[in-house]
Design a protein around this motif. Structure first.
Motif: not given
Length: 217
Positions: A180-190
């Motif tokens: 859902a965040l990627a669809l908003r343009g976010w790169q998520v790194v855990r």
């Protein structure tokens, strides 16, 4: 007061075995710990017919060198300004130097021990432009809170502890949230919380490298 007040305000987990309270009329006995202590009326609230210390004062009462009670209180919605106010209203208490140092260290409002260590590491490394626990609206109207977010480049860092992210349900929820965040343009790194706690300088270096690469894309 103390753990007893915490449990009344946030009744999760087991109740404390001993009741702690401030009174000038009673003496401690098995199962009850009483202290002769003035508490400003502004720091007293009522819950379920009981007078208890306010959440901010309770968190300060329970503080230890790790600052975990402050992290938990901030995560549960206690305002940093209220914590500072509670400190100002209870001057000259033993341990206030520690409380003051931890509140200064809490300026970016960490919600866990790993987040607190991450914030320290980023500040020490001179990494700027981030916010903690940034609320982001998703396409379905729901909201996500990002542990550490560089909003300008849409880089999100998630610091995962096994306690809250180790179940199959949490695994699926995290992936759905990342999508859902990627669809908003976010790169998520855990990052694993244990890695942040054990090697904070390495964490900060990795974040700086990620930020440089993100700025180039």
């Amino acid at each position: 007061t103390g753990r007893s007040a915490w449990h009344v305000a946030w009744p999760t987990g087991e109740a404390p075995k001993d009741l702690t309270a401030a009174t000038r009329r009673l003496r401690s006995r098995p199962g009850f710990t009483f202290e002769n202590r003035p508490i400003p009326e502004a720091l007293v609230i009522e819950r379920h017919g009981l007078r208890i210390t306010s959440p901010a004062l309770t968190a300060l009462d329970l503080v230890d060198p790790t600052g975990c009670s402050l992290d938990e209180a901030l995560r549960l919605g206690v305002k940093l300004d209220d914590l500072w106010r509670a400190l100002r209203l209870t001057p000259q208490r033993p341990g206030n130097d520690l409380r003051r140092r931890l509140l200064l260290d809490s300026r970016d409002e960490p919600w866990s021990a790993a987040e607190r260590r991450a914030h320290r590491a980023l500040r020490s490394a001179g990494v700027r432009g981030w916010r903690a626990n940034l609320r982001v609206q998703l396409e379905d109207g729901a909201f996500a809170f990002l542990d550490v977010a560089f909003r300008g480049v849409k880089l999100a860092l998630e610091i995962d502890g096994h306690e809250h992210h180790g179940t199959h349900r949490a695994f699926l929820r995290d992936r759905q949230r990342d999508l859902a965040l990627a669809l908003r343009g976010w790169q998520v790194v855990r990052f694993a919380a244990t890695d942040v706690l054990d090697e904070p300088e390495r964490f900060a270096g990795s974040v700086a490298a990620l930020l440089r690469r993100r700025l180039l894309t």
